[in-house]
Write a protein that holds these residues in place. Structure first.
Motif, PDB file in Angstrom:
ATOM      1  N   THR A  28      46.829 126.014 -52.222  1.00  0.00           N
ATOM      2  CA  THR A  28      46.881 125.031 -53.303  1.00  0.00           C
ATOM      3  C   THR A  28      46.888 125.749 -54.648  1.00  0.00           C
ATOM      4  O   THR A  28      46.363 126.861 -54.783  1.00  0.00           O
ATOM      5  CB  THR A  28      45.680 124.066 -53.262  1.00  0.00           C
ATOM      6  OG1 THR A  28      44.470 124.791 -53.535  1.00  0.00           O
ATOM      7  CG2 THR A  28      45.575 123.384 -51.918  1.00  0.00           C
ATOM      8  N   ILE A  29      47.482 125.084 -55.629  1.00  0.00           N
ATOM      9  CA  ILE A  29      47.486 125.605 -56.997  1.00  0.00           C
ATOM     10  C   ILE A  29      46.873 124.551 -57.913  1.00  0.00           C
ATOM     11  O   ILE A  29      47.291 123.391 -57.908  1.00  0.00           O
ATOM     12  CB  ILE A  29      48.911 125.949 -57.471  1.00  0.00           C
ATOM     13  CG1 ILE A  29      49.425 127.188 -56.727  1.00  0.00           C
ATOM     14  CG2 ILE A  29      48.945 126.201 -58.983  1.00  0.00           C
ATOM     15  CD1 ILE A  29      50.824 127.597 -57.111  1.00  0.00           C
ATOM     16  N   GLY A  30      45.870 124.962 -58.662  1.00  0.00           N
ATOM     17  CA  GLY A  30      45.309 124.125 -59.709  1.00  0.00           C
ATOM     18  C   GLY A  30      45.796 124.626 -61.052  1.00  0.00           C
ATOM     19  O   GLY A  30      46.113 125.813 -61.209  1.00  0.00           O
ATOM     20  N   VAL A  31      45.913 123.734 -62.033  1.00  0.00           N
ATOM     21  CA  VAL A  31      46.395 124.134 -63.357  1.00  0.00           C
ATOM     22  C   VAL A  31      45.351 123.787 -64.416  1.00  0.00           C
ATOM     23  O   VAL A  31      44.534 122.877 -64.252  1.00  0.00           O
ATOM     24  CB  VAL A  31      47.743 123.462 -63.704  1.00  0.00           C
ATOM     25  CG1 VAL A  31      48.868 124.062 -62.875  1.00  0.00           C
ATOM     26  CG2 VAL A  31      47.672 121.955 -63.497  1.00  0.00           C
ATOM     27  N   ASN A  32      45.406 124.542 -65.490  1.00  0.00           N
ATOM     28  CA  ASN A  32      44.413 124.413 -66.550  1.00  0.00           C
ATOM     29  C   ASN A  32      45.090 124.669 -67.893  1.00  0.00           C
ATOM     30  O   ASN A  32      45.966 125.528 -68.003  1.00  0.00           O
ATOM     31  CB  ASN A  32      43.287 125.427 -66.310  1.00  0.00           C
ATOM     32  CG  ASN A  32      42.345 125.575 -67.487  1.00  0.00           C
ATOM     33  OD1 ASN A  32      42.682 126.199 -68.485  1.00  0.00           O
ATOM     34  ND2 ASN A  32      41.159 125.029 -67.355  1.00  0.00           N
ATOM     35  N   ALA A  33      44.686 123.912 -68.898  1.00  0.00           N
ATOM     36  CA  ALA A  33      45.137 124.159 -70.275  1.00  0.00           C
ATOM     37  C   ALA A  33      43.907 124.115 -71.168  1.00  0.00           C
ATOM     38  O   ALA A  33      43.182 123.116 -71.192  1.00  0.00           O
ATOM     39  CB  ALA A  33      46.156 123.113 -70.713  1.00  0.00           C
ATOM     40  N   SER A  34      43.663 125.204 -71.879  1.00  0.00           N
ATOM     41  CA  SER A  34      42.441 125.283 -72.681  1.00  0.00           C
ATOM     42  C   SER A  34      42.632 126.231 -73.850  1.00  0.00           C
ATOM     43  O   SER A  34      43.565 127.042 -73.869  1.00  0.00           O
ATOM     44  CB  SER A  34      41.267 125.771 -71.813  1.00  0.00           C
ATOM     45  OG  SER A  34      41.535 127.067 -71.301  1.00  0.00           O
ATOM     46  N   SER A  35      41.742 126.098 -74.810  1.00  0.00           N
ATOM     47  CA  SER A  35      41.602 127.089 -75.875  1.00  0.00           C
ATOM     48  C   SER A  35      40.313 127.826 -75.583  1.00  0.00           C
ATOM     49  O   SER A  35      39.239 127.212 -75.580  1.00  0.00           O
ATOM     50  CB  SER A  35      41.537 126.420 -77.254  1.00  0.00           C
ATOM     51  OG  SER A  35      42.766 125.805 -77.558  1.00  0.00           O
ATOM     52  N   PHE A  36      40.394 129.092 -75.311  1.00  0.00           N
ATOM     53  CA  PHE A  36      39.254 129.853 -74.795  1.00  0.00           C
ATOM     54  C   PHE A  36      38.038 129.708 -75.705  1.00  0.00           C
ATOM     55  O   PHE A  36      38.095 129.981 -76.897  1.00  0.00           O
ATOM     56  CB  PHE A  36      39.625 131.332 -74.655  1.00  0.00           C
ATOM     57  CG  PHE A  36      38.492 132.185 -74.121  1.00  0.00           C
ATOM     58  CD1 PHE A  36      38.088 132.057 -72.811  1.00  0.00           C
ATOM     59  CD2 PHE A  36      37.835 133.071 -74.946  1.00  0.00           C
ATOM     60  CE1 PHE A  36      37.057 132.820 -72.321  1.00  0.00           C
ATOM     61  CE2 PHE A  36      36.801 133.840 -74.465  1.00  0.00           C
ATOM     62  CZ  PHE A  36      36.408 133.714 -73.150  1.00  0.00           C
ATOM     63  N   GLY A  37      36.937 129.272 -75.108  1.00  0.00           N
ATOM     64  CA  GLY A  37      35.689 129.149 -75.839  1.00  0.00           C
ATOM     65  C   GLY A  37      35.613 127.977 -76.790  1.00  0.00           C
ATOM     66  O   GLY A  37      34.602 127.789 -77.468  1.00  0.00           O
ATOM     67  N   VAL A  38      36.690 127.159 -76.849  1.00  0.00           N
ATOM     68  CA  VAL A  38      36.724 126.046 -77.800  1.00  0.00           C
ATOM     69  C   VAL A  38      36.800 124.704 -77.081  1.00  0.00           C
ATOM     70  O   VAL A  38      35.943 123.845 -77.232  1.00  0.00           O
ATOM     71  CB  VAL A  38      37.906 126.186 -78.782  1.00  0.00           C
ATOM     72  CG1 VAL A  38      37.965 124.992 -79.737  1.00  0.00           C
ATOM     73  CG2 VAL A  38      37.784 127.491 -79.562  1.00  0.00           C
ATOM     74  N   ARG A  39      37.846 124.537 -76.274  1.00  0.00           N
ATOM     75  CA  ARG A  39      38.059 123.230 -75.644  1.00  0.00           C
ATOM     76  C   ARG A  39      38.942 123.355 -74.422  1.00  0.00           C
ATOM     77  O   ARG A  39      39.862 124.179 -74.388  1.00  0.00           O
ATOM     78  CB  ARG A  39      38.703 122.281 -76.655  1.00  0.00           C
ATOM     79  CG  ARG A  39      39.018 120.911 -76.099  1.00  0.00           C
ATOM     80  CD  ARG A  39      39.756 120.055 -77.111  1.00  0.00           C
ATOM     81  NE  ARG A  39      40.262 118.833 -76.489  1.00  0.00           N
ATOM     82  CZ  ARG A  39      41.092 117.983 -77.072  1.00  0.00           C
ATOM     83  NH1 ARG A  39      41.488 118.213 -78.312  1.00  0.00           N
ATOM     84  NH2 ARG A  39      41.506 116.906 -76.457  1.00  0.00           N
ATOM     85  N   ARG A  40      38.636 122.553 -73.401  1.00  0.00           N
ATOM     86  CA  ARG A  40      39.525 122.435 -72.258  1.00  0.00           C
ATOM     87  C   ARG A  40      40.275 121.116 -72.388  1.00  0.00           C
ATOM     88  O   ARG A  40      39.677 120.052 -72.422  1.00  0.00           O
ATOM     89  CB  ARG A  40      38.749 122.455 -70.941  1.00  0.00           C
ATOM     90  CG  ARG A  40      39.673 122.454 -69.723  1.00  0.00           C
ATOM     91  CD  ARG A  40      38.942 122.754 -68.441  1.00  0.00           C
ATOM     92  NE  ARG A  40      38.106 121.641 -68.024  1.00  0.00           N
ATOM     93  CZ  ARG A  40      37.294 121.694 -66.977  1.00  0.00           C
ATOM     94  NH1 ARG A  40      37.176 122.815 -66.304  1.00  0.00           N
ATOM     95  NH2 ARG A  40      36.564 120.634 -66.643  1.00  0.00           N
ATOM     96  N   TYR A  41      41.615 121.188 -72.463  1.00  0.00           N
ATOM     97  CA  TYR A  41      42.425 119.995 -72.647  1.00  0.00           C
ATOM     98  C   TYR A  41      42.690 119.278 -71.328  1.00  0.00           C
ATOM     99  O   TYR A  41      42.576 118.055 -71.239  1.00  0.00           O
ATOM    100  CB  TYR A  41      43.763 120.360 -73.312  1.00  0.00           C
ATOM    101  CG  TYR A  41      43.612 120.918 -74.701  1.00  0.00           C
ATOM    102  CD1 TYR A  41      43.487 120.070 -75.794  1.00  0.00           C
ATOM    103  CD2 TYR A  41      43.583 122.288 -74.924  1.00  0.00           C
ATOM    104  CE1 TYR A  41      43.344 120.571 -77.080  1.00  0.00           C
ATOM    105  CE2 TYR A  41      43.431 122.811 -76.198  1.00  0.00           C
ATOM    106  CZ  TYR A  41      43.309 121.943 -77.270  1.00  0.00           C
ATOM    107  OH  TYR A  41      43.146 122.453 -78.544  1.00  0.00           O
ATOM    108  N   PHE A  42      43.066 120.041 -70.314  1.00  0.00           N
ATOM    109  CA  PHE A  42      43.483 119.417 -69.055  1.00  0.00           C
ATOM    110  C   PHE A  42      43.137 120.337 -67.903  1.00  0.00           C
ATOM    111  O   PHE A  42      43.231 121.565 -68.005  1.00  0.00           O
ATOM    112  CB  PHE A  42      44.991 119.150 -69.077  1.00  0.00           C
ATOM    113  CG  PHE A  42      45.514 118.537 -67.806  1.00  0.00           C
ATOM    114  CD1 PHE A  42      45.311 117.190 -67.537  1.00  0.00           C
ATOM    115  CD2 PHE A  42      46.183 119.311 -66.874  1.00  0.00           C
ATOM    116  CE1 PHE A  42      45.792 116.628 -66.364  1.00  0.00           C
ATOM    117  CE2 PHE A  42      46.668 118.764 -65.702  1.00  0.00           C
ATOM    118  CZ  PHE A  42      46.474 117.409 -65.443  1.00  0.00           C
ATOM    119  N   MET A  43      42.725 119.715 -66.779  1.00  0.00           N
ATOM    120  CA  MET A  43      42.430 120.474 -65.571  1.00  0.00           C
ATOM    121  C   MET A  43      42.766 119.612 -64.367  1.00  0.00           C
ATOM    122  O   MET A  43      42.356 118.453 -64.281  1.00  0.00           O
ATOM    123  CB  MET A  43      40.940 120.858 -65.542  1.00  0.00           C
ATOM    124  CG  MET A  43      40.506 121.559 -64.256  1.00  0.00           C
ATOM    125  SD  MET A  43      41.104 123.263 -64.210  1.00  0.00           S
ATOM    126  CE  MET A  43      40.350 123.831 -62.690  1.00  0.00           C
TER     127      MET A  43
END
Length: 430
Positions: A375-390
């Motif tokens: 399986t592949i999970g995806v993530n979009a974030s600004s390191f140490g600031v905010r996670r937008y999508f997971m």
């Protein structure tokens, strides 16, 4: 055997949007406009088309959920983000009430729903331990007997008489878990909070939860870590969009969860309702597994490279964005993690991304995977600031090992990877 928890047809409804203020201070223009449009509002109300009524939107977080749990059992609760698992635990912990249905709980409930649940920030660690024990109905002598064990486990001995508002998130978590696990409630409810701690502390917590289960206490455990679910629970339920869609032995439930909702033919497309509003301005569009010919496929060959292609939209500029993937076995064991700005030159070039549509594309080289399903999970974030999508379980694919190294040997090879290594054989003597 006695039933510890009985859930009968519960549902939980929430109103979307902020509640209207009872007291409003309007400007003169607001008063004039309100007076002008008052006859229109009255007419709409009389024919059942009130704007106020139309703007009251509701969502059912949980719908018709029912199950019983016997004393001494450990139940896992799994589901994708947005399945309302935490809402179910809050109802079972009596933090909130169901809109419909009934819940019967037999015994004291110790809950760890988020970091520092039940802690008062102005009180010291010592005072919070005694306060939590009192809430559970324990006598001071009982808390005294457990106090040293709680402090030793939490590793905050030096700061036990410091107000917890000065604790780091890790210290908060260690003490909160120690209190929840050691004050001996008949029912222990643990949400996915262990992700806050470091790897060593997570291992320690999982060990303690195993001890609690062996002592015959009832445990409800929510986690995205399928290895932990498989290790600690005998049964599991699967939630999807607020509905209980499956209950069974943990292995069957985990297999059902990991294989359900997966994209077919190597492609996953997100609809608008699949994306939380909190993800804005990031909006996922699609994820594809492509073979060497560029075709989206559900099965890849081990001896060929494979491309992972993640398409997304930015509705506003984002600084420091990194888009990544988490590759795991079907059992939830991580194989590797990679981000699109791992290379220094890409980090510099895309430190700030303007609004628009993007594709982040990664090539996984040949001769990496062993036979199996991944399986592949995806993530979009600004390191140490905010996670937008997971989305930890976005897409799945199979691996065909035809032509892989060592196929002339009959026995299967253990492990998720099957690399083609450069061996050399040298004769150095008679």
């Amino acid at each position: 055997m006695t039933t510890a928890i009985s859930v009968k047809n519960i549902g939980k409804q929430y109103k979307i949007g902020a509640a209207e203020s009872k007291f409003r201070y309007n400007m003169l223009r607001d008063v004039i406009m309100d007076t002008v449009y008052a006859p229109v509002r009255i007419a709409k109300a009389m024919i059942g088309k009130s704007d106020r009524r139309q703007n009251q939107n509701y969502v059912w977080a949980l719908k018709d959920v029912s199950f019983d749990l016997e004393e001494g059992k450990v139940l896992g609760i799994v589901g994708r983000n947005g399945a309302w698992k935490s809402t179910l635990l809050k109802i079972l912990s009596r933090v909130t009430e169901p809109t419909v249905g009934t819940v019967s709980v037999r015994g004291r409930v110790g809950s760890l729903l988020e970091v520092g649940t039940g802690f008062h920030p102005e009180l010291t660690g010592r005072e919070n331990i005694y306060m939590n024990g009192a809430i559970l109905g324990m006598r001071r002598a009982e808390i005294d007997a457990k106090f040293d064990e709680i402090v030793d486990f939490s590793e905050v001995t030096q700061y036990i008489d410091t107000p917890v508002k000065r604790y780091s998130s890790g210290m908060y978590l260690r003490l909160a878990f120690a209190v929840a696990a050691h004050l001996e409630p008949e029912i222990l409810v643990v949400d996915e909070v262990l992700a806050v701690g470091d790897a060593e502390f997570q291992k320690k917590c999982l060990g303690k939860m195993g001890d609690v289960a062996q002592q015959g206490r009832t445990v409800l455990f929510v986690s995205h870590n399928m290895s932990a679910i498989l290790r600690l629970t005998q049964e599991a339920v699967v939630l999807n969009k607020g509905q209980l869609i499956m209950r069974g032995p943990t292995q069957e439930a985990v297999d059902f969860y990991l294989s359900s909702g997966q994209a077919q033919a190597g492609e996953r497309i997100w609809s608008m309702e699949d994306v939380p509003a909190a993800s804005a301005p990031f909006r996922p569009i699609s994820l594809r597994i492509k073979n060497r010919s560029g075709k989206a496929v559900d099965t890849v060959r081990s001896m060929e490279s494979v491309t992972v292609e993640f398409e997304y939209q930015l509705d506003a500029p984002v600084t420091g964005l990194r888009v990544g993937m988490y590759l795991s076995t079907i059992r939830g064991e991580y194989v590797f993690t990679s981000f699109d700005t791992d290379a220094p030159e890409l980090f510099e070039k895309f430190d700030s991304r303007k609004s628009g549509r993007y594709i982040s594309r990664a090539e996984i080289p040949a001769d990496v995977f062993n036979e199996g399903r991944y399986t592949i999970g995806v993530n979009a974030s600004s390191f140490g600031v905010r996670r937008y999508f997971m989305d930890e379980n976005a897409i799945a694919f199979n691996v065909d090992i035809t032509g892989a190294p060592g196929m002339h040997w009959a026995e299967p090879r253990v492990g998720p990877v099957r690399p083609r290594l450069n061996w050399a054989i040298e004769k150095i003597g008679d």
